[in-house]
Design an enzyme around this catalytic site. Structure first.
Site, mmCIF file in Angstrom:
data_model
loop_
_atom_site.group_PDB
_atom_site.id
_atom_site.type_symbol
_atom_site.label_atom_id
_atom_site.label_comp_id
_atom_site.label_asym_id
_atom_site.label_seq_id
_atom_site.Cartn_x
_atom_site.Cartn_y
_atom_site.Cartn_z
ATOM 1 N N ASP A 24 -11.290 -63.617 40.118
ATOM 2 C CA ASP A 24 -10.126 -62.758 39.893
ATOM 3 C C ASP A 24 -8.979 -63.717 39.650
ATOM 4 O O ASP A 24 -8.181 -64.014 40.636
ATOM 5 C CB ASP A 24 -9.772 -62.014 40.925
ATOM 6 C CG ASP A 24 -8.651 -60.956 40.621
ATOM 7 O OD1 ASP A 24 -7.985 -61.230 39.789
ATOM 8 O OD2 ASP A 24 -8.442 -60.173 41.530
ATOM 9 N N TRP A 70 -6.149 -58.923 48.010
ATOM 10 C CA TRP A 70 -7.061 -58.706 46.654
ATOM 11 C C TRP A 70 -8.413 -58.920 46.736
ATOM 12 O O TRP A 70 -9.342 -58.202 46.396
ATOM 13 C CB TRP A 70 -6.580 -59.426 45.513
ATOM 14 C CG TRP A 70 -4.942 -58.903 45.017
ATOM 15 C CD1 TRP A 70 -3.896 -59.654 45.243
ATOM 16 C CD2 TRP A 70 -4.727 -57.626 44.538
ATOM 17 N NE1 TRP A 70 -2.847 -58.809 44.742
ATOM 18 C CE2 TRP A 70 -3.423 -57.338 44.378
ATOM 19 C CE3 TRP A 70 -5.737 -56.516 44.510
ATOM 20 C CZ2 TRP A 70 -3.017 -56.406 43.686
ATOM 21 C CZ3 TRP A 70 -5.060 -55.158 43.633
ATOM 22 C CH2 TRP A 70 -3.532 -55.292 43.615
ATOM 23 N N LYS A 127 0.755 -60.548 34.956
ATOM 24 C CA LYS A 127 1.576 -61.809 35.670
ATOM 25 C C LYS A 127 1.844 -62.646 34.612
ATOM 26 O O LYS A 127 3.021 -63.196 34.631
ATOM 27 C CB LYS A 127 0.326 -62.008 36.789
ATOM 28 C CG LYS A 127 0.496 -61.241 38.226
ATOM 29 C CD LYS A 127 -0.262 -60.165 38.063
ATOM 30 C CE LYS A 127 0.006 -59.242 39.278
ATOM 31 N NZ LYS A 127 -1.563 -58.590 39.877
HETATM 32 C C1 LIG Z 1 -2.146 -57.866 40.404
HETATM 33 C C2 LIG Z 1 -3.477 -58.321 40.895
HETATM 34 C C3 LIG Z 1 -4.731 -57.284 40.725
HETATM 35 C C4 LIG Z 1 -4.310 -55.930 40.448
HETATM 36 O O1 LIG Z 1 -4.123 -55.990 38.980
HETATM 37 P P1 LIG Z 1 -4.253 -54.403 38.194
HETATM 38 O O2 LIG Z 1 -4.110 -55.041 36.677
HETATM 39 O O3 LIG Z 1 -3.142 -53.780 38.597
HETATM 40 O O4 LIG Z 1 -5.483 -53.830 38.486
HETATM 41 C C5 LIG Z 1 -5.954 -57.766 41.306
HETATM 42 N N1 LIG Z 1 -5.938 -59.051 41.635
HETATM 43 C C6 LIG Z 1 -5.010 -59.829 41.878
HETATM 44 C C7 LIG Z 1 -5.144 -61.306 42.122
HETATM 45 C C8 LIG Z 1 -3.742 -59.426 41.548
HETATM 46 O O5 LIG Z 1 -2.634 -60.389 41.597
#
Ligand SMILES: *Cc1c(COP(=O)(O)O)cnc(C)c1O
Length: 360
Positions: free
Chosen positions: A172, A102, A196
């Site tokens: 993030d 990521w 999540k």
């Molecule tokens: C799932 C995830 C993403 C992507 O998320 P989207 O909502 O599908 O764009 C980005 N960063 C991390 C750490 C993730 O777990």
């Protein structure tokens, strides 16, 4: 009807009580005679839902008053672009810490807009570790420092919050937000895709310090401008109303369960017992250095990869589903977010022991 234990990394399991409440309120929300899905986002019913969700999130995360909370579309991935588009503010470069899949996606997107300085990378450990504070090569002229506190695919989590001095820290937090208390004041921006630990997909929560808003270029599209989104209370256009509502139910569920301290206690217990079971066996293996192991995503391999498909099929028969590891890593991954009850982790551990006995 039997509910399974769903170990999906995302979209992930939601608390059963939340789903039941959504079911109860589906046809007639609080005497309105309609579903939340059918309400005007500008009507007083939905505005009360939206405001309560924000108030509850502010309460459980103890978000300081000088931060805005935005509920935006485009998931976490759109934030990979919105962050540079809004934060560069005349600067030409930003620092990125690279700890896995990521982080790399965030870097690739930022490179469209600015010079990216990789302040640290753990690629040489195959992304099984986090860099120490002393290893960060920070540029004091950077517009911001971006990192990924929890790498969802690698199962690697920072055991500390990087100190970036006066340079705003951007995180993030998609796969670890709400897993434990966090000092929001240490961050310039926190963002997280909802699917999540927050709610259904279709939403990103952005928590941003007010002084970082209002610096986007004239050419930045309105939808991608934090100032315009903040001025419009995240309703510049029609927001994902139902997702916002369910996220609010999750915030309320966390509050009723005792907040993030209670979540942290349960999450630590769940993760510790799963890692202990893996470490106690020569049949299962987790490659991540102990101090950087994720509480939320636990990847593990079997000593004999030929048994992977048997493991997955037998687990499924026991109601333990979505354990297949990410295609880039292989093996298994158990995502054990807030909504995964401790009994689900216990059932997984019991199945793993039994499978090992029969196959080692
Ligand atoms: C799932 C995830 C993403 C992507 O998320 P989207 O909502 O599908 O764009 C980005 N960063 C991390 C750490 C993730 O777990």
């Amino acid at each position: 009807m039997a509910r399974v234990y769903n170990f999906s990394a995302g979209p992930a399991a939601l608390p059963e009580e939340v789903l039941q409440q959504a079911q109860t309120e589906m046809l007639d929300w609080h005497g309105s005679g309609m579903s939340v899905m059918e309400m005007s986002h500008r009507g007083k019913e939905f505005l009360s839902i939206a405001q309560q969700a924000e108030a509850d999130l502010r309460e459980i995360m103890a978000i300081p008053g000088n931060y805005k909370v935005l509920f935006l579309q485009g998931g976490a991935s759109l934030q990979f672009a919105m962050v540079p588009l809004n934060l560069l503010n005349g600067k030409t470069g930003a620092d990125y810490i690279n700890t896995g899949a990521w982080s790399k996606k965030a870097v690739a997107e930022a490179k469209r807009f600015c010079k990216v300085n990789i302040a640290a990378t753990t690629e040489e450990t195959k992304f099984t570790s986090t860099p120490a504070q002393d290893d960060l090569q920070l540029d004091s002229g950077a517009a911001y420092v971006h990192y990924t506190p929890n790498e969802t695919i690698g199962g690697v989590e920072f055991p500390y919050i990087p100190d970036t001095g006066d340079v705003p820290l951007v995180a993030d937090l998609s796969s670890t937000i709400l897993s434990r208390p966090i000092d929001v004041s240490k961050f310039g921006v926190i963002y997280a895709g909802a699917q999540k630990n927050i709610g259904p997909s279709g939403l990103a929560v952005v928590i941003i310090r007010e002084d970082l808003i209002g610096h986007a270029d004239e050419t930045v599209p309105a939808m991608l401008n934090y100032q315009i989104q903040a001025d419009g209370e995240s309703m510049y256009n029609t927001p994902p109303t139902y997702t916002w509502y369910v996220a609010g139910l999750v915030f309320d569920w966390i509050k009723r369960k005792g907040g993030l301290n209670a979540m942290a206690q349960i999450n630590e217990r769940k993760a510790s017992k799963l890692y202990a079971a893996i470490d106690a066996s020569d049949f299962y293996h987790n490659p991540v250095e102990v101090k950087s192991r994720s509480w939320m995503n636990v990847p593990f391999t079997l000593a004999n990869a030929d048994l992977d498909s048997v493991f997955l099929a037998e687990a499924k028969d026991k109601g333990l589903v979505t354990l297949k590891g990410h295609r880039s890593v292989g093996g298994m991954r158990a995502s054990i977010y807030n909504a995964m009850p401790e009994e689900g982790v216990d059932a997984l551990i019991e199945f793993m022991r039994d499978f090992e006995k029969r196959n080692a």
